[in-house]
Design an enzyme around this catalytic site. Structure first.
Site, PDB file in Angstrom:
ATOM      1  N   GLY A  98       0.760  -1.302   0.137  1.00 27.23           N
ATOM      2  CA  GLY A  98      -0.076   0.192   0.053  1.00 27.23           C
ATOM      3  C   GLY A  98       0.721   1.266   0.204  1.00 27.23           C
ATOM      4  O   GLY A  98       1.661   1.262  -0.680  1.00 27.23           O
ATOM      5  N   SER A  99       0.389   2.167   0.961  1.00 34.63           N
ATOM      6  CA  SER A  99       1.013   3.672   0.591  1.00 34.63           C
ATOM      7  C   SER A  99       2.263   3.803   1.203  1.00 34.63           C
ATOM      8  O   SER A  99       2.804   3.221   2.294  1.00 34.63           O
ATOM      9  CB  SER A  99      -0.045   4.421   1.735  1.00 34.63           C
ATOM     10  OG  SER A  99       0.484   5.912   1.616  1.00 34.63           O
ATOM     11  N   CYS A 100       2.988   4.563   0.471  1.00 33.43           N
ATOM     12  CA  CYS A 100       4.215   5.140   0.849  1.00 33.43           C
ATOM     13  C   CYS A 100       4.398   5.646   2.035  1.00 33.43           C
ATOM     14  O   CYS A 100       5.363   5.854   2.909  1.00 33.43           O
ATOM     15  CB  CYS A 100       5.036   6.048  -0.330  1.00 33.43           C
ATOM     16  SG  CYS A 100       4.991   5.034  -1.953  1.00 33.43           S
ATOM     17  N   THR A 101       3.220   6.517   2.587  1.00 33.04           N
ATOM     18  CA  THR A 101       2.914   7.327   3.921  1.00 33.04           C
ATOM     19  C   THR A 101       3.361   6.359   5.089  1.00 33.04           C
ATOM     20  O   THR A 101       3.363   6.928   6.054  1.00 33.04           O
ATOM     21  CB  THR A 101       1.866   7.957   3.855  1.00 33.04           C
ATOM     22  OG1 THR A 101       1.612   8.703   2.513  1.00 33.04           O
ATOM     23  CG2 THR A 101       1.706   9.009   4.820  1.00 33.04           C
TER      24      THR A 101
END
Length: 566
Positions: A61-64
């Site tokens: 999922g997200s790079c964050t």
């Protein structure tokens, strides 16, 4: 039992083992304020990661997710240690930043099968540079520091501080991650895209302002992701200063460091999109997958914080999809497709669903999707496909036979095959479409809506007003909104009662911009259908664009299969 474990980040830890059966995105999947898993689609939903020896094959999922982990570390709510079965970048980078910039050690280990499976069955584990012990299991540990990395004269000068302290810290972080990726050297990249400008937690602001105080200035053209507020209007919109103020400060900090205030999660929609073969340094999962898959550019799925390190140095680890071999497909996904799809609405709702299932079927490897070329996907179809794929897979790209530029010959000779049937599509749709029939909010533009998507919504509404009590909100980049205004599309949407917001996107929107009265949300985004429940606390349902328009006009969206599956 297997070779030694690798201490990616050295340190000592012990605690109860929490072994996840599938990867997890920390952003949208873990509450940074509590450490609880909030991804309602994950088997471990409701468990708490704080203080555990957290094991998962890799993240997704997200790079964050790196920012969420850093916030957990700084707040004392982090896992005691992280254990992966293979290379992992996003959470590892959060741990690297915690150690390098803030002096907080979070050990990270890599354990190969079958020792990984044995450790996952343990109730408690003790880990350190001298070994891993857990209920009859004893594994030797080797340090990552022994991995060779050839540095250029410029890299060494940067490490020596000749380009300033911020660039020195950036290069230190880059070299640590390059070693854990197995890179032999760093390469030049032409541009960067910053994802860490989203205010996912206070840690994002702490990192940015720390680097700014150290004198950080970008060295290559750098765009910015969507931020967490409408930068010029958040105060008038009633956003709480305790959130809006730090979110605006975060955006401003990156602008002062030289980043372009593009504020879009779809940088490939900008006029200067990268060319095929161009080595770039992008963060943001959907943007990375689209750039690699559709544009044929080359970038790893860089975690938040590493994106700034790349922007400050113009360098990135030569690993992953920068190389030819990791771009090959290790799995072939054979799609059964409805014969009436084009007649039923030009793929309305099909592409986010296909991407979502492709990610579930290929969570850790690049896939080749077959059977889809006859559907003649548009760039917006591929945008929806890539974004949904990025929520359920850790892979940085995909190929679509007969469609994407590198699909011919992409499959490795040993690639296995998985069939995705109409029954699979129908079952996944039923799960993602389930929820109350009454809808208070229609959410469009995740990733940011294109001009073509804004036009399609205006045509579908055809001047009709949205029903009382139903909010219809589109998020889009500033450039797209300006074009929509110039040609009259924005005025048509506004006349129907649609609100179009710049700068922020659905994955960062907060109340009261997110309507406080909303209980059930309908979206045509597979990405937001996945993340939305955990982020908003609402029931979030996946629908077709036709469903979204019907809900906008009537306030209702019956749970049903789309025409091409019915």
């Amino acid at each position: 039992m297997s070779g030694p474990a690798l201490a990616v980040l050295e340190g000592r830890a012990e605690g109860p083992v929490l072994a996840l059966s599938e990867p997890l995105s920390f952003w949208g999947g873990v509450d940074p304020a509590t450490g609880r898993i909030i991804d309602v689609h994950h088997p471990a939903h409701g468990a708490t990661v704080s203080g555990t020896v957290l094991m998962m094959p890799t993240s997704r999922g997200s790079c964050t997710g790196s920012g969420v982990l850093l916030d957990l570390v700084l707040g004392g709510r982090a896992p005691a240690a992280l254990v992966f079965a293979g290379p992992e970048d996003v959470l590892t980078l959060g741990a690297v930043v915690a150690a390098e910039l803030f002096g907080h050690a979070l050990p990270v280990f890599r354990v190969a099968e079958p020792a990984y499976a044995a450790l996952a069955k343990a109730g408690h584990a003790r880990l350190g540079p001298d070994g891993i012990e857990a209920e009859g299991l004893a594994l030797p540990v080797e340090p990552l520091s022994g991995v060779d990395l050839a540095l250029s004269e410029g890299d060494r000068a940067c490490l020596a501080g000749e380009r300033g302290e911020a660039a020195r810290q950036a290069m230190r972080i880059l070299t640590v991650l390059a070693r854990q990726q197995g890179a032999e050297r760093l390469i030049d990249v032409t541009r960067a895209h910053i994802d860490g400008c989203i205010y996912a937690s206070p840690a994002n602001l702490i990192f940015a302002e720390t680097m700014e105080r150290l004198g950080a200035k970008v060295a290559i053209p750098t765009t910015m992701n969507a931020i967490s507020v409408d930068r010029e209007n958040w105060e008038r919109q009633g956003v709480e200063p305790g959130f809006g103020g730090p979110a605006a400060r975060l955006a401003d900090s990156y602008v002062r460091m030289g980043a372009r205030p593009s504020f879009t999660c779809a940088p490939y929609l900008l006029a200067d999109a990268p060319d095929a073969g161009e080595a770039i340094g992008w963060s943001e999962s959907n943007a990375v997958i689209y750039a690699n898959s559709v544009l044929g550019a080359r970038t790893a799925k860089h975690p938040d914080f590493l994106d700034l390190c790349i922007a400050l140095t113009g360098r990135a680890p030569l690993a992953g999809p920068y190389l030819d071999a990791p771009r090959r497909a290790a799995r072939i996904l054979d799609f059964e497709t409805p014969t009436n799809l084009r007649d039923a609405g030009i793929g309305d709702g099909f592409w986010p669903l296909a991407g979502y299932l492709a990610g579930l079927a290929s969570p850790d490897r690049v896939p080749l999707l077959t059977g889809l070329d006859r559907l003649k996907p548009t760039p917006d179809d591929l945008k929806a496909l890539c974004a949904a794929f990025g929520t359920t897979s850790a892979a940085p790209m995909l190929h679509v036979e007969g469609v994407t530029p590198e699909a011919r010959g992409a499959a490795l000779p040993e690639a296995d095959r998985v069939a995705i049937t109409l029954a699979d599509l129908a079952g996944a749709w039923a799960r993602l479409n389930a929820g109350p029939e009454a809808v208070e909010l229609v959410a469009l533009g995740s990733p940011h809506a294109s001009l073509a998507e804004c036009r399609a919504l205006a045509v579908a509404l055809d001047g009709r007003r949205c029903a009382q009590g139903v909010s219809v909100i589109v998020t889009a980049g500033r450039d797209v909104i300006a074009e929509a205004w110039a040609e009259g599309t924005l005025a048509r949407l506004m006349a129907s009662g649609v609100t179009v917001f710049p700068d922020l996107c659905w994955c960062s929107i907060s109340r009261p911009v997110f309507p406080t009265e909303a209980r059930t949300v309908l979206t045509n985004s597979g990405k937001y259908a996945h993340y939305g429940p955990g982020l908003s606390g609402c029931a979030v349902r996946l629908g077709t664009l036709s469903d979204c328009v019907e809900a906008a006009l009537t306030g209702r969206a019956p749970a049903r299969l789309p025409p091409w599956l019915g």
